[in-house]
Scaffold this motif. Structure first.
Motif, PDB file in Angstrom:
ATOM      1  N   SER A  15     -16.981   2.549  -9.401  1.00 20.16           N
ATOM      2  CA  SER A  15     -15.379   2.537  -8.676  1.00 20.16           C
ATOM      3  C   SER A  15     -14.762   1.244  -8.352  1.00 20.16           C
ATOM      4  O   SER A  15     -15.902   0.229  -8.241  1.00 20.16           O
ATOM      5  CB  SER A  15     -15.563   3.482  -7.547  1.00 20.16           C
ATOM      6  OG  SER A  15     -16.122   2.731  -6.589  1.00 20.16           O
ATOM      7  N   ARG A  66     -13.821   0.245  -5.560  1.00 22.36           N
ATOM      8  CA  ARG A  66     -14.480  -0.312  -4.365  1.00 22.36           C
ATOM      9  C   ARG A  66     -15.727  -0.702  -4.575  1.00 22.36           C
ATOM     10  O   ARG A  66     -16.157  -1.617  -3.769  1.00 22.36           O
ATOM     11  CB  ARG A  66     -14.279   1.037  -3.274  1.00 22.36           C
ATOM     12  CG  ARG A  66     -14.911   0.835  -1.939  1.00 22.36           C
ATOM     13  CD  ARG A  66     -14.143  -0.473  -1.296  1.00 22.36           C
ATOM     14  NE  ARG A  66     -12.989   0.017  -0.854  1.00 22.36           N
ATOM     15  CZ  ARG A  66     -12.610   0.404   0.266  1.00 22.36           C
ATOM     16  NH1 ARG A  66     -13.461   0.448   1.253  1.00 22.36           N
ATOM     17  NH2 ARG A  66     -11.421   0.666   0.813  1.00 22.36           N
ATOM     18  N   SER A  95     -17.115  -4.464  -3.813  1.00 24.47           N
ATOM     19  CA  SER A  95     -18.485  -4.820  -2.803  1.00 24.47           C
ATOM     20  C   SER A  95     -19.403  -5.618  -3.385  1.00 24.47           C
ATOM     21  O   SER A  95     -20.018  -6.591  -3.006  1.00 24.47           O
ATOM     22  CB  SER A  95     -19.093  -3.380  -2.385  1.00 24.47           C
ATOM     23  OG  SER A  95     -18.101  -2.749  -1.660  1.00 24.47           O
ATOM     24  N   SER A 152     -12.740  -9.352  -0.479  1.00 23.70           N
ATOM     25  CA  SER A 152     -13.101  -8.981   0.840  1.00 23.70           C
ATOM     26  C   SER A 152     -11.670  -8.326   1.507  1.00 23.70           C
ATOM     27  O   SER A 152     -11.526  -7.572   2.138  1.00 23.70           O
ATOM     28  CB  SER A 152     -13.714  -9.885   1.911  1.00 23.70           C
ATOM     29  OG  SER A 152     -13.152 -10.844   2.105  1.00 23.70           O
ATOM     30  N   ILE A 195     -10.992  -5.047   0.063  1.00 19.37           N
ATOM     31  CA  ILE A 195     -11.852  -3.927   0.922  1.00 19.37           C
ATOM     32  C   ILE A 195     -11.380  -3.742   2.062  1.00 19.37           C
ATOM     33  O   ILE A 195     -11.030  -2.466   2.566  1.00 19.37           O
ATOM     34  CB  ILE A 195     -13.366  -4.535   0.853  1.00 19.37           C
ATOM     35  CG1 ILE A 195     -13.973  -4.512  -0.466  1.00 19.37           C
ATOM     36  CG2 ILE A 195     -14.108  -3.496   1.790  1.00 19.37           C
ATOM     37  CD1 ILE A 195     -15.135  -5.249  -0.403  1.00 19.37           C
ATOM     38  N   THR A 196     -11.123  -4.661   2.988  1.00 25.39           N
ATOM     39  CA  THR A 196     -10.455  -4.517   4.438  1.00 25.39           C
ATOM     40  C   THR A 196      -9.227  -3.669   4.334  1.00 25.39           C
ATOM     41  O   THR A 196      -8.939  -3.042   5.300  1.00 25.39           O
ATOM     42  CB  THR A 196     -10.295  -5.815   5.097  1.00 25.39           C
ATOM     43  OG1 THR A 196     -11.528  -6.745   4.794  1.00 25.39           O
ATOM     44  CG2 THR A 196      -9.872  -5.754   6.572  1.00 25.39           C
ATOM     45  N   ASN A 197      -8.298  -4.141   3.434  1.00 25.56           N
ATOM     46  CA  ASN A 197      -6.984  -3.516   3.192  1.00 25.56           C
ATOM     47  C   ASN A 197      -7.083  -1.983   2.640  1.00 25.56           C
ATOM     48  O   ASN A 197      -5.912  -1.553   2.478  1.00 25.56           O
ATOM     49  CB  ASN A 197      -5.894  -4.382   2.945  1.00 25.56           C
ATOM     50  CG  ASN A 197      -5.760  -5.374   3.879  1.00 25.56           C
ATOM     51  OD1 ASN A 197      -5.073  -5.342   4.789  1.00 25.56           O
ATOM     52  ND2 ASN A 197      -6.482  -6.615   3.648  1.00 25.56           N
ATOM     53  N   GLU A 198      -8.055  -1.640   2.108  1.00 22.11           N
ATOM     54  CA  GLU A 198      -8.143  -0.344   1.354  1.00 22.11           C
ATOM     55  C   GLU A 198      -7.412  -0.196   0.309  1.00 22.11           C
ATOM     56  O   GLU A 198      -6.699   0.644   0.114  1.00 22.11           O
ATOM     57  CB  GLU A 198      -8.190   0.962   2.416  1.00 22.11           C
ATOM     58  CG  GLU A 198      -9.267   0.864   3.293  1.00 22.11           C
ATOM     59  CD  GLU A 198      -9.475   2.155   4.053  1.00 22.11           C
ATOM     60  OE1 GLU A 198     -10.376   2.679   4.271  1.00 22.11           O
ATOM     61  OE2 GLU A 198      -8.204   2.591   4.473  1.00 22.11           O
ATOM     62  N   GLU A 199      -7.057  -1.160  -0.679  1.00 22.39           N
ATOM     63  CA  GLU A 199      -6.179  -1.182  -1.458  1.00 22.39           C
ATOM     64  C   GLU A 199      -6.851  -0.545  -2.882  1.00 22.39           C
ATOM     65  O   GLU A 199      -7.964  -0.884  -3.248  1.00 22.39           O
ATOM     66  CB  GLU A 199      -5.582  -2.448  -1.827  1.00 22.39           C
ATOM     67  CG  GLU A 199      -5.129  -2.956  -0.772  1.00 22.39           C
ATOM     68  CD  GLU A 199      -3.667  -3.958  -1.041  1.00 22.39           C
ATOM     69  OE1 GLU A 199      -3.039  -3.754  -2.281  1.00 22.39           O
ATOM     70  OE2 GLU A 199      -3.283  -4.473  -0.155  1.00 22.39           O
ATOM     71  N   THR A 200      -6.049   0.153  -3.602  1.00 17.36           N
ATOM     72  CA  THR A 200      -6.606   0.785  -4.910  1.00 17.36           C
ATOM     73  C   THR A 200      -6.116  -0.209  -5.777  1.00 17.36           C
ATOM     74  O   THR A 200      -5.509  -1.326  -5.674  1.00 17.36           O
ATOM     75  CB  THR A 200      -5.803   1.995  -5.394  1.00 17.36           C
ATOM     76  OG1 THR A 200      -4.516   1.986  -5.482  1.00 17.36           O
ATOM     77  CG2 THR A 200      -6.242   3.091  -4.264  1.00 17.36           C
ATOM     78  N   LYS A 250      -2.084   1.963  -0.753  1.00 22.16           N
ATOM     79  CA  LYS A 250      -2.984   2.485   0.041  1.00 22.16           C
ATOM     80  C   LYS A 250      -3.968   3.669  -0.350  1.00 22.16           C
ATOM     81  O   LYS A 250      -3.259   4.689  -0.823  1.00 22.16           O
ATOM     82  CB  LYS A 250      -2.431   2.768   1.385  1.00 22.16           C
ATOM     83  CG  LYS A 250      -1.751   1.527   1.971  1.00 22.16           C
ATOM     84  CD  LYS A 250      -2.832   0.691   2.647  1.00 22.16           C
ATOM     85  CE  LYS A 250      -2.027  -0.560   3.254  1.00 22.16           C
ATOM     86  NZ  LYS A 250      -3.116  -1.591   3.802  1.00 22.16           N
ATOM     87  N   SER A 251      -5.220   3.723  -0.143  1.00 24.06           N
ATOM     88  CA  SER A 251      -5.791   4.686  -0.619  1.00 24.06           C
ATOM     89  C   SER A 251      -6.134   5.723   0.598  1.00 24.06           C
ATOM     90  O   SER A 251      -6.018   5.233   1.734  1.00 24.06           O
ATOM     91  CB  SER A 251      -7.287   4.366  -1.297  1.00 24.06           C
ATOM     92  OG  SER A 251      -7.877   3.675  -0.256  1.00 24.06           O
TER      93      SER A 251
END
Ligand SMILES: [Zn+2]
Length: 77
Positions: A40, A42, A46, A63, A66-71, A76-77
Motif C-alpha cells: 500500500s 502508506r 514507511s 514522513s 505519512i504525518t499528513n495522511e495523504e493518499t 486526505k484519507s
C-alpha cells in the motif's frame, strides 16, 4: 507560499523544487513497488522512511506524507 517541509520558497502548493523532485521520485518508484510487492502507499512510505539507503530529502517527504495522511491523489484519507 513556502515549502511545507523546509520553508524554502515553494514551486507548487506544497513543496520547494528539491522536495518536489523527491516527491516525484517517490511516486515514480511506487509504481514499481506496487507491481512487485502489492504494497500500500502508506506501507511504501514507511519502508522509505526506515530505509537507511534513502536520501534525506526523500525521507523528509515520506514522513511529511505519512504525518499528513495523504493518499497518492493528494486527498486526505
Ligand atoms: Zn522543501
Amino acid at each position: 507560499m513556502n515549502c511545507k517541509i523546509c520553508q524554502r520558497k515553494a514551486v507548487t502548493e506544497k513543496f520547494c523544487r528539491i522536495h518536489l523532485k523527491a516527491y516525484k521520485n517517490i511516486v515514480e518508484k511506487y509504481d514499481c513497488w506496487r507491481k512487485a510487492l502489492k504494497i500500500s502507499w502508506r506501507e511504501y512510505l514507511s519502508e522509505i522512511e526506515q530505509n537507511p539507503l534513502t536520501g534525506e530529502w526523500i525521507k523528509e517527504v515520506a514522513s511529511y506524507l505519512i504525518t499528513n495522511e495523504e493518499t497518492r491523489n493528494g486527498k486526505k484519507s
